[in-house]
Design an enzyme around this catalytic site. Structure first.
Site, PDB file in Angstrom:
ATOM      1  N   HIS A 135       0.832  -1.203   0.000  1.00 38.12           N
ATOM      2  CA  HIS A 135       0.000   0.000   0.000  1.00 38.12           C
ATOM      3  C   HIS A 135       0.869   1.257   0.000  1.00 38.12           C
ATOM      4  O   HIS A 135       1.995   1.248   0.498  1.00 38.12           O
ATOM      5  CB  HIS A 135      -0.940  -0.008   1.201  1.00 38.12           C
ATOM      6  CG  HIS A 135      -2.045  -1.025   1.081  1.00 38.12           C
ATOM      7  ND1 HIS A 135      -3.098  -1.108   1.948  1.00 38.12           N
ATOM      8  CD2 HIS A 135      -2.231  -1.998   0.147  1.00 38.12           C
ATOM      9  CE1 HIS A 135      -3.921  -2.083   1.573  1.00 38.12           C
ATOM     10  NE2 HIS A 135      -3.398  -2.645   0.488  1.00 38.12           N
ATOM     11  N   GLU A 170       0.757   3.844   1.766  1.00 39.32           N
ATOM     12  CA  GLU A 170       1.164   4.278   3.110  1.00 39.32           C
ATOM     13  C   GLU A 170       2.344   3.455   3.620  1.00 39.32           C
ATOM     14  O   GLU A 170       3.210   3.969   4.333  1.00 39.32           O
ATOM     15  CB  GLU A 170      -0.003   4.160   4.096  1.00 39.32           C
ATOM     16  CG  GLU A 170      -1.236   4.960   3.700  1.00 39.32           C
ATOM     17  CD  GLU A 170      -2.237   4.135   2.893  1.00 39.32           C
ATOM     18  OE1 GLU A 170      -1.826   3.341   2.017  1.00 39.32           O
ATOM     19  OE2 GLU A 170      -3.440   4.294   3.137  1.00 39.32           O
ATOM     20  N   CYS A 192      -6.538   1.926   4.761  1.00 43.61           N
ATOM     21  CA  CYS A 192      -7.204   0.718   5.246  1.00 43.61           C
ATOM     22  C   CYS A 192      -6.928   0.599   6.745  1.00 43.61           C
ATOM     23  O   CYS A 192      -6.105   1.337   7.306  1.00 43.61           O
ATOM     24  CB  CYS A 192      -6.722  -0.502   4.478  1.00 43.61           C
ATOM     25  SG  CYS A 192      -5.011  -0.984   4.819  1.00 43.61           S
ATOM     26  N   CYS A 227      -3.198   0.034   7.545  1.00 42.88           N
ATOM     27  CA  CYS A 227      -2.369   1.219   7.309  1.00 42.88           C
ATOM     28  C   CYS A 227      -2.641   2.300   8.347  1.00 42.88           C
ATOM     29  O   CYS A 227      -1.727   3.005   8.776  1.00 42.88           O
ATOM     30  CB  CYS A 227      -2.579   1.766   5.903  1.00 42.88           C
ATOM     31  SG  CYS A 227      -1.702   0.808   4.640  1.00 42.88           S
TER      32      CYS A 227
HETATM   33 ZN   LIG Z   1      -3.492   0.013   3.484  1.00 42.19          ZN
END
Ligand SMILES: [Zn+2]
Length: 152
Positions: free
Chosen positions: A75, A77, A99, A102
Protein backbone atom coordinates in the site's frame (compact mmCIF):
# COMPACT_ATOMS: atom_id res chain seq x y z
CA UNK A 1 -5.20 31.77 12.05
CA UNK A 2 -5.98 33.69 8.85
CA UNK A 3 -7.12 31.96 5.67
CA UNK A 4 -4.59 31.68 2.85
CA UNK A 5 -5.25 33.91 -0.16
CA UNK A 6 -7.48 32.35 -2.82
CA UNK A 7 -4.68 32.03 -5.36
CA UNK A 8 -2.63 29.88 -3.03
CA UNK A 9 -3.16 26.23 -2.08
CA UNK A 10 -3.69 25.48 1.59
CA UNK A 11 -1.25 22.97 3.09
CA UNK A 12 -3.78 20.10 2.92
CA UNK A 13 -4.60 21.02 -0.71
CA UNK A 14 -0.91 21.13 -1.54
CA UNK A 15 -0.42 17.72 0.07
CA UNK A 16 -3.39 16.18 -1.72
CA UNK A 17 -2.27 17.54 -5.09
CA UNK A 18 1.13 15.91 -4.55
CA UNK A 19 -0.50 12.65 -3.47
CA UNK A 20 -2.60 12.74 -6.63
CA UNK A 21 0.50 13.15 -8.79
CA UNK A 22 2.16 10.25 -6.97
CA UNK A 23 -0.88 8.04 -7.65
CA UNK A 24 -0.33 8.49 -11.38
CA UNK A 25 2.88 6.42 -11.02
CA UNK A 26 1.07 3.35 -9.65
CA UNK A 27 1.28 0.28 -11.86
CA UNK A 28 -1.90 -1.21 -10.39
CA UNK A 29 -4.56 -1.15 -13.09
CA UNK A 30 -7.41 -1.51 -10.57
CA UNK A 31 -6.63 0.99 -7.82
CA UNK A 32 -4.04 3.73 -8.03
CA UNK A 33 -3.21 5.27 -4.66
CA UNK A 34 -0.74 8.04 -3.93
CA UNK A 35 0.44 9.43 -0.60
CA UNK A 36 2.67 12.20 0.71
CA UNK A 37 4.15 12.97 4.11
CA UNK A 38 4.87 16.47 5.42
CA UNK A 39 6.93 17.31 8.49
CA UNK A 40 6.09 19.80 11.26
CA UNK A 41 7.35 22.68 9.08
CA UNK A 42 5.19 21.54 6.13
CA UNK A 43 8.20 20.39 4.20
CA UNK A 44 7.70 17.38 1.96
CA UNK A 45 9.40 14.28 3.33
CA UNK A 46 8.47 12.16 0.35
CA UNK A 47 5.79 10.73 -1.87
CA UNK A 48 4.79 7.10 -2.51
CA UNK A 49 2.25 4.99 -4.35
CA UNK A 50 0.91 1.44 -4.19
CA UNK A 51 2.75 -1.23 -6.08
CA UNK A 52 4.80 -4.39 -6.02
CA UNK A 53 8.01 -4.75 -4.03
CA UNK A 54 10.81 -2.53 -5.36
CA UNK A 55 12.62 -4.16 -8.27
CA UNK A 56 10.02 -6.91 -8.76
CA UNK A 57 8.83 -7.31 -12.32
CA UNK A 58 5.42 -8.93 -12.58
CA UNK A 59 5.25 -11.96 -14.90
CA UNK A 60 2.85 -12.18 -17.81
CA UNK A 61 -0.73 -12.49 -16.60
CA UNK A 62 -0.02 -11.24 -13.09
CA UNK A 63 -2.50 -8.38 -13.36
CA UNK A 64 -5.30 -10.49 -14.83
CA UNK A 65 -6.76 -11.55 -11.46
CA UNK A 66 -7.86 -8.55 -9.45
CA UNK A 67 -8.36 -10.54 -6.22
CA UNK A 68 -5.19 -12.63 -6.46
CA UNK A 69 -2.98 -9.56 -6.83
CA UNK A 70 -4.21 -7.94 -3.61
CA UNK A 71 -1.94 -9.66 -1.11
CA UNK A 72 1.14 -8.71 -3.10
CA UNK A 73 0.35 -5.02 -3.34
CA UNK A 74 2.34 -2.81 -1.00
CA UNK A 75 0.00 0.00 0.00
CA UNK A 76 1.05 3.59 -0.64
CA UNK A 77 1.16 4.28 3.11
CA UNK A 78 3.49 1.31 3.69
CA UNK A 79 5.85 2.55 1.00
CA UNK A 80 5.55 6.08 2.38
CA UNK A 81 6.44 5.09 5.95
CA UNK A 82 9.61 3.44 4.68
CA UNK A 83 10.88 6.99 4.00
CA UNK A 84 10.92 8.37 7.56
CA UNK A 85 11.24 7.49 11.22
CA UNK A 86 8.55 7.67 13.91
CA UNK A 87 7.66 11.20 14.94
CA UNK A 88 9.22 12.93 11.94
CA UNK A 89 6.04 13.26 9.86
CA UNK A 90 3.06 15.30 11.04
CA UNK A 91 0.63 15.17 8.14
CA UNK A 92 -0.24 12.52 5.59
CA UNK A 93 -2.39 12.99 2.52
CA UNK A 94 -3.57 9.88 0.70
CA UNK A 95 -5.80 9.67 -2.35
CA UNK A 96 -7.73 6.80 -0.73
CA UNK A 97 -8.71 6.49 2.94
CA UNK A 98 -6.12 4.32 4.69
CA UNK A 99 -7.20 0.72 5.25
CA UNK A 100 -7.44 -0.50 8.84
CA UNK A 101 -3.92 -1.93 8.80
CA UNK A 102 -2.37 1.22 7.31
CA UNK A 103 -4.20 3.45 9.79
CA UNK A 104 -2.76 1.37 12.62
CA UNK A 105 0.69 1.85 11.11
CA UNK A 106 0.19 5.62 10.76
CA UNK A 107 -0.72 5.70 14.48
CA UNK A 108 2.48 3.87 15.26
CA UNK A 109 4.45 6.45 13.29
CA UNK A 110 2.92 9.29 15.30
CA UNK A 111 0.99 10.92 12.46
CA UNK A 112 -1.33 13.68 13.74
CA UNK A 113 -3.36 14.58 10.62
CA UNK A 114 -4.56 12.36 7.78
CA UNK A 115 -6.34 13.68 4.70
CA UNK A 116 -7.91 11.42 2.11
CA UNK A 117 -9.97 11.86 -1.06
CA UNK A 118 -11.76 8.57 -1.83
CA UNK A 119 -13.63 6.51 0.76
CA UNK A 120 -12.42 2.95 1.38
CA UNK A 121 -15.63 1.24 2.48
CA UNK A 122 -14.32 -1.56 4.72
CA UNK A 123 -11.76 0.59 6.51
CA UNK A 124 -12.04 1.05 10.27
CA UNK A 125 -9.83 4.15 10.07
CA UNK A 126 -12.51 6.52 11.39
CA UNK A 127 -12.83 4.51 14.61
CA UNK A 128 -9.06 4.23 15.03
CA UNK A 129 -8.53 7.95 14.39
CA UNK A 130 -11.25 8.92 16.85
CA UNK A 131 -9.91 6.61 19.52
CA UNK A 132 -6.35 7.91 19.25
CA UNK A 133 -7.14 11.58 18.63
CA UNK A 134 -5.91 11.72 15.05
CA UNK A 135 -7.48 14.23 12.69
CA UNK A 136 -8.94 12.26 9.75
CA UNK A 137 -10.62 14.41 7.12
CA UNK A 138 -11.97 13.78 3.64
CA UNK A 139 -10.94 16.31 1.01
CA UNK A 140 -12.61 16.20 -2.37
CA UNK A 141 -12.44 19.80 -3.57
CA UNK A 142 -8.69 20.30 -3.90
CA UNK A 143 -7.64 21.76 -7.24
CA UNK A 144 -7.20 18.91 -9.72
CA UNK A 145 -4.38 20.33 -11.80
CA UNK A 146 -3.50 17.12 -13.59
CA UNK A 147 -5.85 14.71 -15.22
CA UNK A 148 -5.54 10.97 -14.82
CA UNK A 149 -4.18 9.44 -18.04
CA UNK A 150 -7.02 8.47 -20.32
CA UNK A 151 -9.32 11.22 -19.10
CA UNK A 152 -10.25 13.91 -21.58
ZN1 LIG B 1 -3.49 0.01 3.48
Amino acid sequence: MSQPPKNRLSIPEYAMALAHVASLRSEDPYRKVGAVALDADNRVIGTAYNGLAPGYNAPEGFWDDREARRKYMLHAEVNLCSLFTRGSAKLIACTTMPCTSCMQMLCSYGIKEVYYRDVYPDSESPLIAERYGIKLLQMTDYPQLLMTPGQA
